[in-house]
Scaffold this active site. Sequence first.
Site, PDB file in Angstrom:
ATOM      1  N   TYR A  32       0.850  -1.205   0.000  1.00 56.26           N
ATOM      2  CA  TYR A  32       0.000   0.000   0.000  1.00 56.26           C
ATOM      3  C   TYR A  32       0.875   1.239   0.000  1.00 56.26           C
ATOM      4  O   TYR A  32       1.776   1.398   0.827  1.00 56.26           O
ATOM      5  CB  TYR A  32      -0.892  -0.005   1.233  1.00 56.26           C
ATOM      6  CG  TYR A  32      -2.074   0.936   1.150  1.00 56.26           C
ATOM      7  CD1 TYR A  32      -3.275   0.517   0.590  1.00 56.26           C
ATOM      8  CD2 TYR A  32      -1.986   2.234   1.644  1.00 56.26           C
ATOM      9  CE1 TYR A  32      -4.371   1.369   0.528  1.00 56.26           C
ATOM     10  CE2 TYR A  32      -3.080   3.091   1.579  1.00 56.26           C
ATOM     11  CZ  TYR A  32      -4.276   2.657   1.024  1.00 56.26           C
ATOM     12  OH  TYR A  32      -5.352   3.506   0.969  1.00 56.26           O
TER      13      TYR A  32
ATOM     14  N   TYR B 247      -5.699   6.116  -7.352  1.00 57.17           N
ATOM     15  CA  TYR B 247      -6.049   5.836  -5.961  1.00 57.17           C
ATOM     16  C   TYR B 247      -7.482   5.335  -5.909  1.00 57.17           C
ATOM     17  O   TYR B 247      -8.426   6.114  -5.849  1.00 57.17           O
ATOM     18  CB  TYR B 247      -5.890   7.089  -5.096  1.00 57.17           C
ATOM     19  CG  TYR B 247      -6.194   6.824  -3.633  1.00 57.17           C
ATOM     20  CD1 TYR B 247      -5.309   6.075  -2.851  1.00 57.17           C
ATOM     21  CD2 TYR B 247      -7.350   7.292  -3.033  1.00 57.17           C
ATOM     22  CE1 TYR B 247      -5.581   5.810  -1.522  1.00 57.17           C
ATOM     23  CE2 TYR B 247      -7.632   7.031  -1.694  1.00 57.17           C
ATOM     24  CZ  TYR B 247      -6.746   6.290  -0.947  1.00 57.17           C
ATOM     25  OH  TYR B 247      -7.013   6.028   0.368  1.00 57.17           O
TER      26      TYR B 247
END
Lengths: 393, 136
Positions: A293, A344
């Site tokens: 991440y 994103y």
Amino acid sequence: MPSTLRNQAAIAGIGQTPYSKKSGVSELSLACQAVSAAIDDAGVRPDEVDGVVTYLLDSTDEVEVARAVGLGDLSFFSQVNYGGGAAIGLVHEAAMAVASGVARNVVVYRGMNGRSGQRMGAGVSGNIITSDVIHWSWYITYGMMTPASWVAMIAQRYMQEYGATSEHLAHIAIAQRNHALNNPNAAGYGKPLSMDDYMASRLVADPLRLYDCCQETDGGCAMLITSAERAKDLRHPPAEIRGVVQASPRGQEQMTSFYREELTSLPEMELAAKLVYEQSGLGPDDIDAACLYDAFTPEVLMQLESFGFCGKGEAKDFIDGGKALTVGGRLPNNTHGGLLSEAYLHGLNNVVEGVRLIRGSSCNQPEGVEHVLMSAAVGVPTSALILGKAGGP
Amino acid sequence: MPSRIKPPMGEDNGWWWEQAARDKLVIQRCASCEVLRHPPRPMCDGCRSLEWDFVEACGRGSLASFTVLHHPQVPGYEYPLAIGLVDLEEGTRIVTQLVDCERDDITIGMPLEALIHRDDDGFKLPVFRPARESEA
């Protein structure tokens, strides 16, 4: 005792919309398009889907998607909390549902107008006083109201403690931008990033500069999870779930776990690593590629340590100027560009790339990938996943 | 003039801000085992007592970490905005604003002292500044 989810389920379908700064369509539309694409990619009929999972933060309820796409009778529906920490929590829910027989074919999705609609870090306020609103108020009152600001507080101490510098962060940003140059659906496509560009970019929340921060994106992506057995009969080589876990250690807060003794590591990721390695029977030496991440560059550095690829404080050297994180390096990471340079989608697009890496269809495909590690958001109750090729250990 | 976003005044936190309005930086204390905790919570995570009171902090602390915010700029706040994570001498930590210092003056570990800042609209909140030499 490790849970019994190992090798029970597989990701059989992936789907995504174009990623943009202004989709011009509703979030429901984005979710439907992504789910529809994932079902087609797997080669199942909509009416075979009996489970649906999304983020608690998603604006589109499960039944809205089910009705719009024409899914079947649902026996499982759920939403997972904690922002990007849910990215793999969705897969965890789906794998448990499939392994227990609660559902046979589960779709998971995230559809968001993350740039043209509600943006992250716009502040939290309201008239209803909940523990959540009080939590954020300890920071927002002082002006600390963006994810960048919360992550900066942890990054600053980590960098000072171990001598990591802006150059080390830049190497991560540049390595992932280079990956995006081969990904036509990435925000960073056609936009090379140099060290000079990075250093000239504005400070957002010291020590974070613009290029340390992820994209803001309009788009949707989705996956279909079914049993490992069924997946073998579907269209693509399955990405089998070797291990999938959620993790929230003692003292965890949402983004502001500033009160634990340890400020230079990520206890939630250390717990996720312990659990996912236990469940899968694998270790860092078995991992051939990763999608860690990457909402902010320091998170990648710190996770390399959490997941045992190097010792504490050694990530700045492990990355070797970024080379270790690219194709041919020790751990190709976010080969699509990641949240920093592709899009994103709250982390779900990184999981989609993990499936491509197992299939051998990444736009930057390393040789001989057997196992891929993925993580969900840092600094929140989180989740982690290891995928493997069918027929592997 | 826009002013800062105010905290909600709930049962679990409003009392702390009421003390700040009286120019006090306080720390919640378990009435049973006397362990200090911040941010305030209704139950002690050590002994599960629901009884608590508070003590006034001495105001001395050291900087555990910090950030300086540049973007986005929200109305009601002044930028660059320095935010500190402060280890209080009593042992709890608090997120706060750092005042009376420039970016280059800020170093992790530096001694700090608390003061109560008053906004133009009368709202008060504890902030920290570098400890004065004479008191260091």
